[in-house]
Design an enzyme around this catalytic site. Structure first.
Site, PDB file in Angstrom:
ATOM      1  N   ASP A 340      38.474  48.296  36.719  1.00 31.86           N
ATOM      2  CA  ASP A 340      37.417  48.722  37.342  1.00 31.86           C
ATOM      3  C   ASP A 340      36.486  47.539  37.730  1.00 31.86           C
ATOM      4  O   ASP A 340      35.018  47.422  37.177  1.00 31.86           O
ATOM      5  CB  ASP A 340      36.514  49.560  36.633  1.00 31.86           C
ATOM      6  CG  ASP A 340      35.309  50.183  37.275  1.00 31.86           C
ATOM      7  OD1 ASP A 340      35.191  50.198  38.796  1.00 31.86           O
ATOM      8  OD2 ASP A 340      34.528  51.004  36.700  1.00 31.86           O
ATOM      9  N   ARG A 344      29.110  45.540  39.593  1.00 33.67           N
ATOM     10  CA  ARG A 344      28.439  46.390  38.324  1.00 33.67           C
ATOM     11  C   ARG A 344      28.936  46.112  37.126  1.00 33.67           C
ATOM     12  O   ARG A 344      28.247  46.401  35.996  1.00 33.67           O
ATOM     13  CB  ARG A 344      28.267  47.626  38.669  1.00 33.67           C
ATOM     14  CG  ARG A 344      29.652  48.318  38.897  1.00 33.67           C
ATOM     15  CD  ARG A 344      29.779  49.688  39.112  1.00 33.67           C
ATOM     16  NE  ARG A 344      31.201  50.201  39.343  1.00 33.67           N
ATOM     17  CZ  ARG A 344      31.876  49.984  40.596  1.00 33.67           C
ATOM     18  NH1 ARG A 344      31.467  49.535  41.411  1.00 33.67           N
ATOM     19  NH2 ARG A 344      33.013  50.457  40.791  1.00 33.67           N
ATOM     20  N   ASN A 345      30.343  45.321  36.977  1.00 32.89           N
ATOM     21  CA  ASN A 345      30.862  45.225  35.820  1.00 32.89           C
ATOM     22  C   ASN A 345      30.885  43.864  35.193  1.00 32.89           C
ATOM     23  O   ASN A 345      31.697  43.430  34.612  1.00 32.89           O
ATOM     24  CB  ASN A 345      32.062  46.107  35.577  1.00 32.89           C
ATOM     25  CG  ASN A 345      31.997  47.465  35.592  1.00 32.89           C
ATOM     26  OD1 ASN A 345      31.052  48.014  34.895  1.00 32.89           O
ATOM     27  ND2 ASN A 345      32.875  48.315  36.128  1.00 32.89           N
ATOM     28  N   ASP A 358      33.529  45.632  30.297  1.00 30.24           N
ATOM     29  CA  ASP A 358      34.205  46.892  30.434  1.00 30.24           C
ATOM     30  C   ASP A 358      35.754  46.681  30.755  1.00 30.24           C
ATOM     31  O   ASP A 358      36.468  47.831  31.128  1.00 30.24           O
ATOM     32  CB  ASP A 358      33.552  47.810  31.493  1.00 30.24           C
ATOM     33  CG  ASP A 358      32.220  48.209  31.317  1.00 30.24           C
ATOM     34  OD1 ASP A 358      32.208  48.188  29.928  1.00 30.24           O
ATOM     35  OD2 ASP A 358      31.613  49.059  32.092  1.00 30.24           O
TER      36      ASP A 358
END
Length: 478
Positions: A340, A344-345, A358
């Site tokens: 992912d 945003r991560n 993450d």
């Protein structure tokens, strides 16, 4: 005299029976002694509340006293003393022994440890951050019902037997008796020269954990909600009311338990300057906590969209994507698939330090939560075609996502494929469509992005190869 002592000190009946044997004994004295000892030494106190997660476990409240029936590895089998006296499994780290001969002393002090042997006590005291003068008390491994004081004296550990008198008093030296071990410790902290070993500070617990990453929930406080996503919620929190941390929460019913331990164990072994550092986990009870370092400027996506993002230079953009590339090279070398990767991560700290977050956590979710059939929980616009079609994740699918993340950087956090829904994106990708070059992106970097988006995974570069080419571009510009 016999009747007086039997009436007022009946807890010592086994002693009176030895001095004044009963005329018609109906129970073997040794059996009585063994039973009495079992009752006292197997009484435990709950240090923390625990909610049962299955019918095999037992719900307990902080401060509640229980009978320990047996050791079951990381758990104990315990029975309640009141009500229906139900029994069940309780985490061993959630309780402490609370009974001693006489039943009047509760061990909840920071210097008490349930270590199994002298060797374990020595290993604990000799481990950092413990130092000269560190001490602990532990159950005697040679005499059941007795205790030992272990003190670190420079480069060795000295052991002292804490004996119990017939009246239930504690002593190291016969002439000095104490009503509790706490009083004994207080005395020798002041008068340590009597035992020629200084008792300066309690042993540090974190140095001795069956799993030093697992911490009691009581140590963490959720302060400010930072966001939510497919995995759960992210909070700014406090550890022991002083250290700022990030706490990611999961619901138990969202976690694929068969993969959880394996993935968290992998996280513990990873350490790189461009990866968020794992600090602790809290897996007993709900929600599950994964505790990491807190990055002051939040997610890269938010940072790019904010005021600071609009002042970034071409060199800043290259610095950001290079840091993420370095982190992914490390994950690739450890055979860890992120699953992912997106702006945003990635988290941003001071001086534009970027760290990947993450990594590997997508595996923790139940398959039906992270699937195309569940309200499109998969981030379609960041995901490689072979994942969408066959569910095949790899470092080659990560490199596809990395290319999308680079697009986000140069577009100051704007989402890819604007104006298209997920179905339109999937259809266009099948026909060979690829994202156009952002205005602030050089042709050389865009060429690398297109390599990330090759249809066949085998034709895409590895992260190592990508970073080599990216470094060459940076050097040519300078």
């Amino acid at each position: 005299m016999e009747s007086f002592l039997r009436e007022r000190l009946n807890c010592l009946n086994c002693l009176w029976d030895k001095i004044w044997p009963p005329e018609n004994p109906v129970v073997n004295v040794n059996t009585i002694s063994s039973t009495v000892q079992h009752i006292y030494t197997d009484l435990v106190t709950a240090l923390y509340s625990f909610d049962a997660r299955s019918t095999d476990e037992l719900t307990i409240e902080e401060g509640e006293e229980l009978y320990k029936l047996s050791d079951e590895g990381e758990y104990i089998l315990a029975r309640k003393q009141t009500g229906s006296m139900e029994s069940g499994l309780v985490p061993a780290s959630y309780v402490a022994q609370s009974g001693l001969p006489g039943g009047h002393y509760t061990i909840q002090d920071p210097w008490y440890f349930e270590v199994a042997s002298r060797t374990d006590a020595e290993r604990l005291l000799m481990s950092p951050p413990n130092a000269h003068g560190s001490f602990l008390v532990h159950p005697s491994d040679s005499t059941p019902g007795q205790y030992s004081l272990a003190v670190r004296n420079k480069d060795k550990v000295t052991h002292f037997c804490i004996s119990v008198s017939a009246r239930g008093e504690f002593y190291i030296q016969n002439e000095k008796l104490f009503a509790s071990i706490k009083e004994l410790i207080s005395f020798y902290k002041v008068n340590w020269k009597l035992v020629k070993s200084p008792l300066f500070q309690s042993c540090v617990w974190v140095a001795y954990q069956r799993d030093q990453w697992e911490r009691p929930r009581i140590e963490f406080k959720l302060v400010k909600k930072l966001g939510a996503g497919n995995f759960g919620e992210v909070w700014e929190g406090l550890w022991n009311n002083k250290d700022k941390v990030a706490i990611k929460t999961f619901k138990q019913d969202h976690i694929n338990e068969s993969d959880f331990k394996k993935e968290v164990d992998a996280l513990k072994s990873l350490c790189h300057k461009n990866l968020i550092q794992l600090y602790a986990v809290c897996t007993v009870g709900e929600p599950v906590y994964i505790v990491t370092e807190l990055m002051s400027k939040g997610s890269l996506q938010q940072f790019l969209r904010g005021n600071e993002g609009h002042h970034l230079t071409a060199a800043n953009f290259m610095h950001i994507i290079s840091q993420v590339g370095d982190g992914m090279v490390y994950l690739e070398s450890k055979h860890v698939v992120h699953r992912d990767l997106a702006a945003r991560n990635v988290l941003v700290g001071e001086k534009l330090v970027c760290k990947i977050a993450d990594f590997g956590l997508a595996r923790l979710l139940k398959d039906d939560l992270y699937s195309l059939q569940c309200n499109m929980k998969i981030p379609i616009k960041w995901t490689a075609p072979e994942v969408l079609t066959y569910g095949k994740y790899s470092t080659k699918s990560d490199i596809w996502s990395y290319g999308i993340m680079i697009y986000e950087v140069f577009m100051l956090g704007q989402p890819p494929y604007q104006g298209m829904n997920n179905q339109e994106v999937m259809a266009k990708l099948t026909l060979g469509y690829r994202l156009p070059k952002p205005d602030q992106c050089s042709p050389d970097v865009y060429k690398l992005m297109l390599e990330c988006w090759q249809e066949k995974p085998s034709q895409r570069p590895s992260f190592y190869e990508f970073v080599l080419k990216l470094t060459a571009i940076q050097h040519s510009v300078q």
